[in-house]
Design a protein around this motif. Structure first.
Motif, PDB file in Angstrom:
ATOM      1  N   ALA A   1      47.487 -17.585 -37.568  1.00  0.00           N
ATOM      2  CA  ALA A   1      46.838 -16.502 -36.819  1.00  0.00           C
ATOM      3  C   ALA A   1      46.053 -17.028 -35.609  1.00  0.00           C
ATOM      4  CB  ALA A   1      45.913 -15.707 -37.734  1.00  0.00           C
ATOM      5  N   TYR A   2      45.586 -18.277 -35.704  1.00  0.00           N
ATOM      6  CA  TYR A   2      44.761 -18.845 -34.618  1.00  0.00           C
ATOM      7  C   TYR A   2      45.514 -19.929 -33.849  1.00  0.00           C
ATOM      8  CZ  TYR A   2      41.368 -16.331 -37.362  1.00  0.00           C
ATOM      9  OH  TYR A   2      40.716 -15.335 -38.045  1.00  0.00           O
TER      10      TYR A   2
ATOM     11  N   TYR B   1      50.829 -20.266 -50.006  1.00  0.00           N
ATOM     12  CA  TYR B   1      50.259 -19.710 -48.783  1.00  0.00           C
ATOM     13  C   TYR B   1      49.314 -20.726 -48.155  1.00  0.00           C
ATOM     14  CZ  TYR B   1      47.209 -16.953 -45.769  1.00  0.00           C
ATOM     15  OH  TYR B   1      46.471 -16.503 -44.708  1.00  0.00           O
TER      16      TYR B   1
ATOM     17  N   ARG C   1      47.697  -3.541 -34.166  1.00  0.00           N
ATOM     18  CA  ARG C   1      48.484  -3.980 -35.310  1.00  0.00           C
ATOM     19  C   ARG C   1      49.866  -4.471 -34.897  1.00  0.00           C
ATOM     20  NH1 ARG C   1      45.824  -5.843 -37.226  1.00  0.00           N
ATOM     21  NH2 ARG C   1      46.867  -5.979 -39.224  1.00  0.00           N
TER      22      ARG C   1
ATOM     23  N   ASN D   1      40.915 -19.620 -42.527  1.00  0.00           N
ATOM     24  CA  ASN D   1      39.831 -18.652 -42.415  1.00  0.00           C
ATOM     25  C   ASN D   1      39.264 -18.526 -43.827  1.00  0.00           C
ATOM     26  OD1 ASN D   1      38.210 -16.422 -42.030  1.00  0.00           O
ATOM     27  ND2 ASN D   1      39.865 -15.021 -41.501  1.00  0.00           N
TER      28      ASN D   1
ATOM     29  N   ALA E   1      46.946 -21.375 -44.596  1.00  0.00           N
ATOM     30  CA  ALA E   1      46.427 -20.843 -43.336  1.00  0.00           C
ATOM     31  C   ALA E   1      45.959 -22.034 -42.511  1.00  0.00           C
ATOM     32  CB  ALA E   1      45.274 -19.876 -43.591  1.00  0.00           C
TER      33      ALA E   1
ATOM     34  N   SER F   1      46.494 -10.302 -32.714  1.00  0.00           N
ATOM     35  CA  SER F   1      45.158  -9.776 -33.011  1.00  0.00           C
ATOM     36  C   SER F   1      44.024 -10.640 -32.474  1.00  0.00           C
ATOM     37  CB  SER F   1      44.971  -9.635 -34.518  1.00  0.00           C
ATOM     38  OG  SER F   1      45.857  -8.691 -35.055  1.00  0.00           O
ATOM     39  N   LYS F   2      44.222 -11.935 -32.345  1.00  0.00           N
ATOM     40  CA  LYS F   2      43.119 -12.832 -32.028  1.00  0.00           C
ATOM     41  C   LYS F   2      43.149 -13.249 -30.560  1.00  0.00           C
ATOM     42  CE  LYS F   2      42.008 -12.312 -36.264  1.00  0.00           C
ATOM     43  NZ  LYS F   2      42.577 -12.900 -37.445  1.00  0.00           N
TER      44      LYS F   2
ATOM     45  N   GLY G   1      50.970  -6.157 -37.533  1.00  0.00           N
ATOM     46  CA  GLY G   1      50.063  -7.278 -37.764  1.00  0.00           C
ATOM     47  C   GLY G   1      50.746  -8.314 -38.634  1.00  0.00           C
ATOM     48  N   SER G   2      50.187  -9.519 -38.660  1.00  0.00           N
ATOM     49  CA  SER G   2      50.813 -10.519 -39.524  1.00  0.00           C
ATOM     50  C   SER G   2      50.607 -10.129 -40.985  1.00  0.00           C
ATOM     51  CB  SER G   2      50.300 -11.923 -39.225  1.00  0.00           C
ATOM     52  OG  SER G   2      48.911 -11.955 -39.137  1.00  0.00           O
ATOM     53  N   GLU G   3      49.568  -9.358 -41.252  1.00  0.00           N
ATOM     54  CA  GLU G   3      49.380  -8.891 -42.629  1.00  0.00           C
ATOM     55  C   GLU G   3      50.452  -7.897 -43.047  1.00  0.00           C
ATOM     56  OE1 GLU G   3      44.989  -8.021 -43.139  1.00  0.00           O
ATOM     57  OE2 GLU G   3      45.651  -8.245 -45.208  1.00  0.00           O
TER      58      GLU G   3
ATOM     59  N   THR H   1      50.108 -13.786 -34.676  1.00  0.00           N
ATOM     60  CA  THR H   1      49.585 -12.444 -34.433  1.00  0.00           C
ATOM     61  C   THR H   1      49.087 -12.276 -33.001  1.00  0.00           C
ATOM     62  OG1 THR H   1      47.975 -10.812 -35.193  1.00  0.00           O
ATOM     63  CG2 THR H   1      47.254 -13.099 -35.245  1.00  0.00           C
TER      64      THR H   1
ATOM     65  N   PHE I   1      41.967 -16.896 -46.593  1.00  0.00           N
ATOM     66  CA  PHE I   1      42.141 -15.503 -46.177  1.00  0.00           C
ATOM     67  C   PHE I   1      42.371 -14.595 -47.385  1.00  0.00           C
ATOM     68  CE2 PHE I   1      44.993 -12.284 -44.007  1.00  0.00           C
ATOM     69  CZ  PHE I   1      43.977 -11.707 -43.269  1.00  0.00           C
TER      70      PHE I   1
ATOM     71  N   ASP J   1      50.479 -19.410 -42.218  1.00  0.00           N
ATOM     72  CA  ASP J   1      49.776 -18.394 -41.440  1.00  0.00           C
ATOM     73  C   ASP J   1      49.066 -19.069 -40.265  1.00  0.00           C
ATOM     74  OD1 ASP J   1      48.007 -16.492 -40.438  1.00  0.00           O
ATOM     75  OD2 ASP J   1      47.510 -15.670 -42.404  1.00  0.00           O
TER      76      ASP J   1
HETATM   77  C1  LIG Z   1      42.808 -12.543 -38.582  1.00  0.00           C
HETATM   78  C2  LIG Z   1      43.786 -13.152 -39.495  1.00  0.00           C
HETATM   79  C3  LIG Z   1      45.051 -12.617 -39.631  1.00  0.00           C
HETATM   80  C4  LIG Z   1      45.425 -11.480 -38.740  1.00  0.00           C
HETATM   81  O1  LIG Z   1      46.034 -10.486 -39.328  1.00  0.00           O
HETATM   82  P1  LIG Z   1      46.696  -9.339 -38.457  1.00  0.00           P
HETATM   83  O2  LIG Z   1      47.268  -8.525 -39.544  1.00  0.00           O
HETATM   84  O3  LIG Z   1      47.749  -9.972 -37.600  1.00  0.00           O
HETATM   85  O4  LIG Z   1      45.637  -8.675 -37.654  1.00  0.00           O
HETATM   86  C5  LIG Z   1      45.958 -13.222 -40.475  1.00  0.00           C
HETATM   87  N1  LIG Z   1      45.628 -14.342 -41.136  1.00  0.00           N
HETATM   88  C6  LIG Z   1      44.426 -14.911 -41.000  1.00  0.00           C
HETATM   89  C7  LIG Z   1      44.124 -16.191 -41.700  1.00  0.00           C
HETATM   90  C8  LIG Z   1      43.460 -14.321 -40.186  1.00  0.00           C
HETATM   91  O5  LIG Z   1      42.253 -14.870 -40.083  1.00  0.00           O
END
Ligand SMILES: *Cc1c(COP(=O)(O)O)cnc(C)c1O
Length: 370
Positions: free
Chosen positions: A192-193, A157, A230, A163, A159, A221-222, A89-91, A219, A115, A190
């Motif tokens: 993510a979207y 950081y 992950r 988020n 985003a 994930s979205k 995951g990006s996290e 990521t 975030f 970041d």
């Molecule tokens: C959902 C989200 C992530 C995603 O994290 P993953 O670890 O890739 O699932 C990262 N940064 C932001 C701002 C998010 O909203």
């Protein structure tokens, strides 16, 4: 006596959004929908699942640390292998960044409402987190961030989209910001979207600004619906990636997660469907919520943020929606207790939410203020 340092003692464990099963049981409901965690309402990419099935027979082998997907991503984005990293995951990559670049005296800087993951990672390392307010229209205030840099600031950081607000900063804002940032400072961008936001012509695709001290995180994930696997990735200067690779957990991402990502990258059709559903659903939710009188923030992501008159009304609305079988996400954890974040669902889910809200407002008009 505590075995942990005070900065760990003061943290709180992550509490995930309520699960569908839990709400069904609690309220005796047969239909419950979850619009809480910005997951893909269409499910996972089918091509990702095919690739995962094929990969299972090699599950006894240690994974390659993301080498295969790094190579594919490098080719796709016109980079070298040495500019790409993959992780859990990006996290997972964010955690890697925190462990690689920070020393105890360093400080990090970000927005007051963003975030939570980033702040928790920094705090878990005992690092001081400085923040600046969002702009009046709920966006990252890049000018204020640049002004707030001190001699200890090591990481900023960002985003984009943010988020929980769903807002973006523009190309010109980002360009002006980069001019002001010293080379000794690392910028985490970041995205993510990214796939959902890039249709907006004002959205700065960070890949067009290759600075040596900027790391882009993305990521699966979205937009690709793979949150449960992950898998995420990052782009940066070779020197940054080289150091990240020294600290990285050697076997992240897992073998199956990498396979899922590789399959998803080929799934153009699924991505297109996702974007189409999101475009329609986001517009519908924004317009319907505004029409009902809610204060809703325009979004470039797969969710919208609604601001209630108070923290109490937000909590109350969240609880009321649960009793109707609709799970949304309150925002105390991002310091916005008056906020409710609603993920874009499929058409009928969005419809169900709006119909329930209409009925709820007839009984409790206070949810939209006076
Ligand atoms: C959902 C989200 C992530 C995603 O994290 P993953 O670890 O890739 O699932 C990262 N940064 C932001 C701002 C998010 O909203």
């Amino acid at each position: 006596m505590s075995l942990v340092p005070p900065y760990i003692e003061s943290l709180k464990a992550y509490v995930p959004g309520k699960s569908i099963e839990e709400i069904k049981r609690t309220y005796g409901l047969s239909k419950v929908i979850k619009l809480a965690s910005n997951e893909n309402p269409l499910g996972p990419s089918p091509k990702a699942l095919e690739e995962v099935k094929r990969s299972l027979s090699a599950s006894h082998l240690y994974p390659d640390g993301g080498l295969r997907i790094r190579a594919v991503l490098a080719e796709r984005f016109n980079l070298k292998l040495e500019n790409v990293i993959a992780g859990a995951g990006s996290e997972g990559i964010m955690s890697n960044i925190i462990r690689t670049f920070l020393t105890d005296q360093d400080e990090v800087l970000t927005a007051a409402h963003t975030f939570l993951g980033f702040m928790v990672l920094a705090r878990s390392r005992g690092i001081k987190v400085n923040t600046v307010s969002l702009t009046g229209d709920w966006r990252f205030d890049l000018a204020a961030l640049a002004d707030k840099i001190n001699e200890r600031t090591k990481i900023i950081y960002l985003a984009n989209p943010n988020n929980p607000t769903g807002t973006i900063f523009s190309r010109s804002e980002f360009e002006a910001f980069l001019q002001k940032i010293p080379e000794r400072l690392l910028v985490i961008l970041d995205e993510a979207y990214f796939e959902l936001a890039r249709e907006n012509p004002d959205y700065p695709d960070s890949m067009r600004y290759r600075h040596d001290n900027v790391i882009t995180l993305r990521t699966f994930s979205k937009a690709y619906g793979l949150a449960g696997f992950r898998i995420g990735y990052g782009f940066a200067h070779g020197e940054l990636i080289r150091n990240l690779l020294k600290v990285k957990l050697p076997f992240d991402p897992s073998h199956t997660a990498q396979a899922a990502g590789l399959g998803a990258l080929e799934d153009v059709e699924f991505l297109e469907k996702t974007l189409e559903n999101n475009r329609k659903g986001r517009k519908f939710l924004f317009e319907s919520l505004a029409e009902l009188g809610f204060n809703v923030i325009p979004s470039d992501a797969n969710f919208v943020l609604v601001l209630l008159p108070s923290a109490e009304t937000a909590q109350n609305l969240f609880q009321t929606l649960l009793t109707k079988g609709i799970i949304v996400r309150p925002q105390e954890t991002s310091n916005l207790p008056q906020g409710i974040r609603i993920s874009v669902g499929i058409g009928e889910e969005n419809q169900m939410l709006i119909e329930h809200l209409e009925k709820i407002l007839k009984v409790q008009p206070a949810f939209v203020g006076n």
